[in-house]
Scaffold this motif. Sequence first.
Motif, PDB file in Angstrom:
ATOM      1  N   MET A   7     -44.827  50.354  66.431  1.00 26.71           N
ATOM      2  CA  MET A   7     -45.762  51.339  66.980  1.00 26.71           C
ATOM      3  C   MET A   7     -47.173  51.102  66.459  1.00 26.71           C
ATOM      4  O   MET A   7     -48.147  51.193  67.224  1.00 26.71           O
ATOM      5  N   ARG A   8     -47.300  50.783  65.183  1.00 28.88           N
ATOM      6  CA  ARG A   8     -48.634  50.481  64.644  1.00 28.88           C
ATOM      7  C   ARG A   8     -49.211  49.253  65.318  1.00 28.88           C
ATOM      8  O   ARG A   8     -50.399  49.201  65.652  1.00 28.88           O
ATOM      9  N   GLN A   9     -48.370  48.256  65.514  1.00 28.66           N
ATOM     10  CA  GLN A   9     -48.834  47.011  66.127  1.00 28.66           C
ATOM     11  C   GLN A   9     -49.359  47.252  67.536  1.00 28.66           C
ATOM     12  O   GLN A   9     -50.303  46.586  67.977  1.00 28.66           O
ATOM     13  N   LEU A  10     -48.770  48.205  68.234  1.00 27.66           N
ATOM     14  CA  LEU A  10     -49.171  48.491  69.609  1.00 27.66           C
ATOM     15  C   LEU A  10     -50.158  49.653  69.700  1.00 27.66           C
ATOM     16  O   LEU A  10     -50.520  50.068  70.811  1.00 27.66           O
ATOM     17  N   GLY A  11     -50.589  50.178  68.563  1.00 20.38           N
ATOM     18  CA  GLY A  11     -51.566  51.257  68.586  1.00 20.38           C
ATOM     19  C   GLY A  11     -51.014  52.539  69.167  1.00 20.38           C
ATOM     20  O   GLY A  11     -51.709  53.247  69.901  1.00 20.38           O
ATOM     21  N   MET A  12     -49.770  52.878  68.844  1.00 15.99           N
ATOM     22  CA  MET A  12     -49.128  54.100  69.333  1.00 15.99           C
ATOM     23  C   MET A  12     -48.949  55.054  68.158  1.00 15.99           C
ATOM     24  O   MET A  12     -48.460  54.659  67.102  1.00 15.99           O
ATOM     25  N   LEU A  13     -49.317  56.299  68.352  1.00 13.19           N
ATOM     26  CA  LEU A  13     -49.304  57.271  67.265  1.00 13.19           C
ATOM     27  C   LEU A  13     -47.917  57.879  67.099  1.00 13.19           C
ATOM     28  O   LEU A  13     -47.269  58.243  68.087  1.00 13.19           O
ATOM     29  N   GLY A  14     -47.457  57.978  65.849  1.00 13.66           N
ATOM     30  CA  GLY A  14     -46.178  58.593  65.549  1.00 13.66           C
ATOM     31  C   GLY A  14     -46.317  60.085  65.305  1.00 13.66           C
ATOM     32  O   GLY A  14     -47.419  60.649  65.322  1.00 13.66           O
ATOM     33  N   PHE A  41     -27.781  50.438  59.388  1.00 15.23           N
ATOM     34  CA  PHE A  41     -29.058  50.404  58.685  1.00 15.23           C
ATOM     35  C   PHE A  41     -29.547  49.004  58.324  1.00 15.23           C
ATOM     36  O   PHE A  41     -30.655  48.870  57.812  1.00 15.23           O
ATOM     37  N   ARG A  42     -28.756  47.971  58.565  1.00 13.82           N
ATOM     38  CA  ARG A  42     -29.216  46.615  58.240  1.00 13.82           C
ATOM     39  C   ARG A  42     -28.992  45.629  59.379  1.00 13.82           C
ATOM     40  O   ARG A  42     -29.873  44.826  59.688  1.00 13.82           O
ATOM     41  N   ARG A  43     -27.850  45.675  59.974  1.00 15.06           N
ATOM     42  CA  ARG A  43     -27.423  44.655  60.931  1.00 15.06           C
ATOM     43  C   ARG A  43     -28.391  44.492  62.110  1.00 15.06           C
ATOM     44  O   ARG A  43     -28.588  43.376  62.601  1.00 15.06           O
ATOM     45  N   HIS A  44     -29.011  45.582  62.562  1.00 14.24           N
ATOM     46  CA  HIS A  44     -29.741  45.553  63.824  1.00 14.24           C
ATOM     47  C   HIS A  44     -31.260  45.557  63.686  1.00 14.24           C
ATOM     48  O   HIS A  44     -31.953  45.568  64.712  1.00 14.24           O
ATOM     49  N   GLU A  45     -31.803  45.585  62.494  1.00 11.36           N
ATOM     50  CA  GLU A  45     -33.234  45.812  62.344  1.00 11.36           C
ATOM     51  C   GLU A  45     -34.081  44.803  63.115  1.00 11.36           C
ATOM     52  O   GLU A  45     -34.959  45.166  63.891  1.00 11.36           O
ATOM     53  N   ASP A  46     -33.855  43.515  62.901  1.00 15.78           N
ATOM     54  CA  ASP A  46     -34.642  42.504  63.611  1.00 15.78           C
ATOM     55  C   ASP A  46     -34.345  42.535  65.106  1.00 15.78           C
ATOM     56  O   ASP A  46     -35.245  42.360  65.938  1.00 15.78           O
ATOM     57  N   PHE A  47     -33.090  42.761  65.442  1.00 15.32           N
ATOM     58  CA  PHE A  47     -32.682  42.798  66.842  1.00 15.32           C
ATOM     59  C   PHE A  47     -33.389  43.925  67.580  1.00 15.32           C
ATOM     60  O   PHE A  47     -33.934  43.732  68.671  1.00 15.32           O
ATOM     61  N   TRP A  48     -33.415  45.115  66.998  1.00 11.46           N
ATOM     62  CA  TRP A  48     -34.057  46.251  67.659  1.00 11.46           C
ATOM     63  C   TRP A  48     -35.576  46.107  67.654  1.00 11.46           C
ATOM     64  O   TRP A  48     -36.249  46.559  68.591  1.00 11.46           O
ATOM     65  N   ARG A  49     -36.119  45.484  66.636  1.00  8.76           N
ATOM     66  CA  ARG A  49     -37.564  45.247  66.629  1.00  8.76           C
ATOM     67  C   ARG A  49     -37.955  44.378  67.819  1.00  8.76           C
ATOM     68  O   ARG A  49     -38.939  44.652  68.520  1.00  8.76           O
ATOM     69  N   GLU A  50     -37.187  43.328  68.078  1.00 11.48           N
ATOM     70  CA  GLU A  50     -37.467  42.450  69.221  1.00 11.48           C
ATOM     71  C   GLU A  50     -37.358  43.208  70.536  1.00 11.48           C
ATOM     72  O   GLU A  50     -38.149  42.990  71.462  1.00 11.48           O
ATOM     73  N   GLN A  51     -36.379  44.133  70.631  1.00  8.34           N
ATOM     74  CA  GLN A  51     -36.227  44.910  71.853  1.00  8.34           C
ATOM     75  C   GLN A  51     -37.491  45.739  72.116  1.00  8.34           C
ATOM     76  O   GLN A  51     -37.981  45.804  73.249  1.00  8.34           O
ATOM     77  N   GLY A  52     -38.011  46.364  71.076  1.00 14.27           N
ATOM     78  CA  GLY A  52     -39.212  47.166  71.244  1.00 14.27           C
ATOM     79  C   GLY A  52     -40.421  46.339  71.630  1.00 14.27           C
ATOM     80  O   GLY A  52     -41.219  46.740  72.487  1.00 14.27           O
ATOM     81  N   LEU A  53     -40.563  45.169  71.014  1.00 14.75           N
ATOM     82  CA  LEU A  53     -41.718  44.320  71.301  1.00 14.75           C
ATOM     83  C   LEU A  53     -41.647  43.699  72.689  1.00 14.75           C
ATOM     84  O   LEU A  53     -42.670  43.302  73.252  1.00 14.75           O
ATOM     85  N   VAL A  54     -40.471  43.619  73.263  1.00 19.27           N
ATOM     86  CA  VAL A  54     -40.336  43.095  74.621  1.00 19.27           C
ATOM     87  C   VAL A  54     -40.699  44.166  75.654  1.00 19.27           C
ATOM     88  O   VAL A  54     -41.408  43.896  76.615  1.00 19.27           O
ATOM     89  N   VAL A 111     -42.400  34.342  69.596  1.00 18.05           N
ATOM     90  CA  VAL A 111     -42.554  35.799  69.600  1.00 18.05           C
ATOM     91  C   VAL A 111     -43.983  36.142  70.002  1.00 18.05           C
ATOM     92  O   VAL A 111     -44.940  35.589  69.466  1.00 18.05           O
ATOM     93  N   THR A 112     -44.138  37.051  70.960  1.00 20.16           N
ATOM     94  CA  THR A 112     -45.441  37.392  71.513  1.00 20.16           C
ATOM     95  C   THR A 112     -46.054  38.586  70.787  1.00 20.16           C
ATOM     96  O   THR A 112     -45.394  39.606  70.605  1.00 20.16           O
ATOM     97  N   HIS A 113     -47.318  38.450  70.396  1.00 18.28           N
ATOM     98  CA  HIS A 113     -48.069  39.540  69.776  1.00 18.28           C
ATOM     99  C   HIS A 113     -49.364  39.743  70.567  1.00 18.28           C
ATOM    100  O   HIS A 113     -50.204  38.855  70.623  1.00 18.28           O
ATOM    101  N   TRP A 114     -49.496  40.917  71.193  1.00 21.70           N
ATOM    102  CA  TRP A 114     -50.710  41.218  71.953  1.00 21.70           C
ATOM    103  C   TRP A 114     -51.783  41.743  71.014  1.00 21.70           C
ATOM    104  O   TRP A 114     -51.510  42.433  70.046  1.00 21.70           O
ATOM    105  N   GLU A 115     -53.039  41.410  71.338  1.00 25.62           N
ATOM    106  CA  GLU A 115     -54.140  42.023  70.604  1.00 25.62           C
ATOM    107  C   GLU A 115     -54.210  43.507  70.953  1.00 25.62           C
ATOM    108  O   GLU A 115     -53.604  43.975  71.920  1.00 25.62           O
ATOM    109  N   GLY A 116     -54.952  44.265  70.167  1.00 27.93           N
ATOM    110  CA  GLY A 116     -55.057  45.696  70.394  1.00 27.93           C
ATOM    111  C   GLY A 116     -56.081  46.040  71.451  1.00 27.93           C
ATOM    112  O   GLY A 116     -56.740  45.176  72.036  1.00 27.93           O
TER     113      GLY A 116
END
Length: 912
Positions: free
Chosen positions: A755-762, A713-726, A70-75
């Motif tokens: 969003m916090r990880q990528l420095g994007m404001l909510g 509310f449970r089944r997709h949480e990790d799956f959708w998180r990966e989609q956003g990070l990609v 899993v890839t994590h970019w610096e800010g």
Amino acid sequence: MLVRFRLPYFTSWGQRLEVRGAGAALGDWHPDRALRLTYDPSSGFWEQEVDVAADTAELRYKYVLVDNGVTHWEGGPDRVVALTGESYGRVLLDEFWRVPQLPEYELLTNAFTQAIFRRPAESPCGPGTGRAARSRAADAAVRFSLGAPRVQPGQCLCILGSDEALGAWDNRKALVLSDADFPYWSADVALVTPDKPVLYKYGFWDPQAKRCIDLEAGPDRVLPPLGHRDTLRWRHDEQFRQTGGPWRGAGVALPVFALRSQQGLGVGEFPDLNLLVDWAVEAGLQLVQVLPINDTTATHTWVDSYPYAAISVFALHPQYLRLQDVAELQDPTLRAELDQLREELNGRDFVDYEPVTEAKWRFLRHLYQQEKAAFLADPAYQRFFQEQQAWLAPYAVFSGLRERFGTVDFRQWPAAFQQPGDWLPALLDPAHSEFDEFGLHLFTQFHLDKQLVAAVDYARSKGVVLKGDLPIGIYRHSVEAWTQPELYHLDQQAGAPPDDFSVTGQNWRFPTYNWEKMAEDNYAWWRQRLTHLSRYFDALRIDHILGFFRIWEIPAHAVEGLLGHFSPALPLHRHEVEQRLGWFDYDRLAKPYIRWHILEELFGAAAGAVRDEFLDEGSHGAFRFREFVDTQRKVEAVFEQQLTAAPAEEHDHLKRLREGLYRLHTEVLFVEADGSNGEYWHPRITVDKSRTFRDLDDQSRRRMQDLYVDFFFRRHEDFWREQGLVKLPAIRYATNMLIFGEDLGMVPASVPGVMRQLGMLGLNIQRMPAATGIEFSHPNDAAYLSVVSPSCHDMSTVRGWWEEDHERTQRFFEQLLGHGGQAAPYFCESWASREVVVQHLYSPAMWAIFPLQDLVALNDQLRRQNPLDEQVNVPSNPEHFWKYRFHLPLEQLGQAEGFNQQIHDLVKQSGR
């Protein structure tokens, strides 16, 4: 030249650090060719050396943490190291990992560096500042570099430290840094004792007093000894440690079309932004936010007023062009006609879209013919065409063909034009006999760009950020769908699931994205789109950012959003459905559940007529649709014909019948996954509100409810998180704009963290709390990296909302405004509006942004009489026209000195 990357970082098992960047040495941003660093346990550093070609002008890169795949970019923005002219044989990049969530990195974006903290042209800290700035000081030197935008215009940054070259802690001998590469400050220095650790701090230097007047907070920084010769040690420090609190600002939101000025032609125009910027400065605001400004000219009707259905994601809307700033009409009759139209259209209290755009196009054609020769010979236009040709050429031809064939639906054009080909460039040759059909659009876009860029430059010079809006979707009949159809699923529709604004969901009728195809070139289409927007904006709102995690996809046969499903998703296999429910009956689960009592409930006395005209009777008291209305789209088509033929007094009745038939189509428990042949299923959204759910037995209802909650509310949480990070990193880091994400609605739990990880404001809207179990959110509870706002364009203003439900308003008055035991005023009086504004200003959020309507509500003389006239959009009404226009000319608002001072004082007192 040898370049060595080095930074301290503690990793866990399975993690590694990489450098990804431009150029072959850093893998051209490709993950499989990245420069992998090696960990030295004795020093705690990750390091790697690479030989860089002597003619390399710069290195552009970022550090990446790879955690078990899993890839994590610096800010922060891309790191840029300029190597031109360096004479050292080795450069040691002494750096630190940029924590993505660190708020200080948002201050390095263009919003702050180009506008709010913009350095003066005559800076006292320019090139040459410091004792050895940018020169080879010795066989071994240190180049200190720090990103620090929050420096007063008349001050500089300096370093005070233990080495004599850093002043030996004498504040009159500090090393002054240059702001030539602002927001980065730097200076080269040869340390007197390079073989010893050096203690130092950054501080503020007063050029007039010639001394360091204040040091940063926190402990001393430490520079370890340097053991190499012929080496430039480039010390990239992070985060000037401010002694005060975090920076907070305030802004105003208003669509460009809603701007009103004496110079406009019935609609806001790009030069009007200067007036709004001037007012913002008077009111102490640092940001102006607008809605999308792209060309939506598809039908030349009111339908085109919808700003989120652009025919090009690059081209600007011709309605925003100020005609008199292009050139003066030479024909006196035309000038008089234009003046008369200006007076007439400016006298209306709304944007009369069709007459306005008709007038713009009519006079534009005259101006084009009048100015054509000078325009084509203008070097500025020629540069513009060369720079923007990739989108401008197909857009101009597309627009010309739209006019020629009378439709924007390119599938209805002659076969030779349904796809762009080698024939396209020839049409843009001024010598071509048909050139003027397309040259008009080149002319229009050139002048639109010219006027908007001028407004952008003006805002920056005043320290005001222009914040744009990126729609999540594209129009089905757009230039992009014409030129790159492979990037979209044109057989699907994008929308939003049901929410407080629309109980049946929203169907935007945009195609959904082919993310797999887009990923093949690392989302180049998105990066081009963001880069183009950064030409005009230093901050950007991404509409419906949830679409980068999953989009609400609606089949082509549906009109409403209720029959959609999330995509991508993990649908349930029919065996899993059977196991969870205890049974699987296709007709009961997936076919519209139509019974006589439901017909009576929906249609009342008309139930029998509906049954006889639209339904066939099945077994066990069930009904099924006849073929000519067996989808919502077919129902829509049937009633479109009936409404056209029927007298006006029958329209309401026909619309009620149509809505009832739509409801019947949604009476299903599951919708089938695309192309699964009945094997995979999605539970229907808000199924617990359906009549088919209500008629289940108690056990089936409980099981269905459990299945529903688990699925959504449970089944997709990790799956959708990966989609956003990609998807999101390529978009977030395509430019250096400050990025905001509209994250309202049915938000997966993983979205805020990504969003916090990528420095994007909510976004925080008081009446749409993200937390469950509460009716209203309090601005005091907002995170720093966020925006608080009392309303937005998709809802009523505070005054309008106040009058919608008085029992709810009373709860808000007591619970949020603190007036326990008191009766709320029937109307939102100016003092109540003030309390709402003040509450938002004192929020810890980085930004508080207010629709202009909510600010003028503080003044009884300036506020509009009827708050219901202030709402920009009504999402529950798909036939709503976007015609809102601010009721006061901006010239008049600018002269409202007492009101402007009131807003300025409120902002200042709140610490913004």
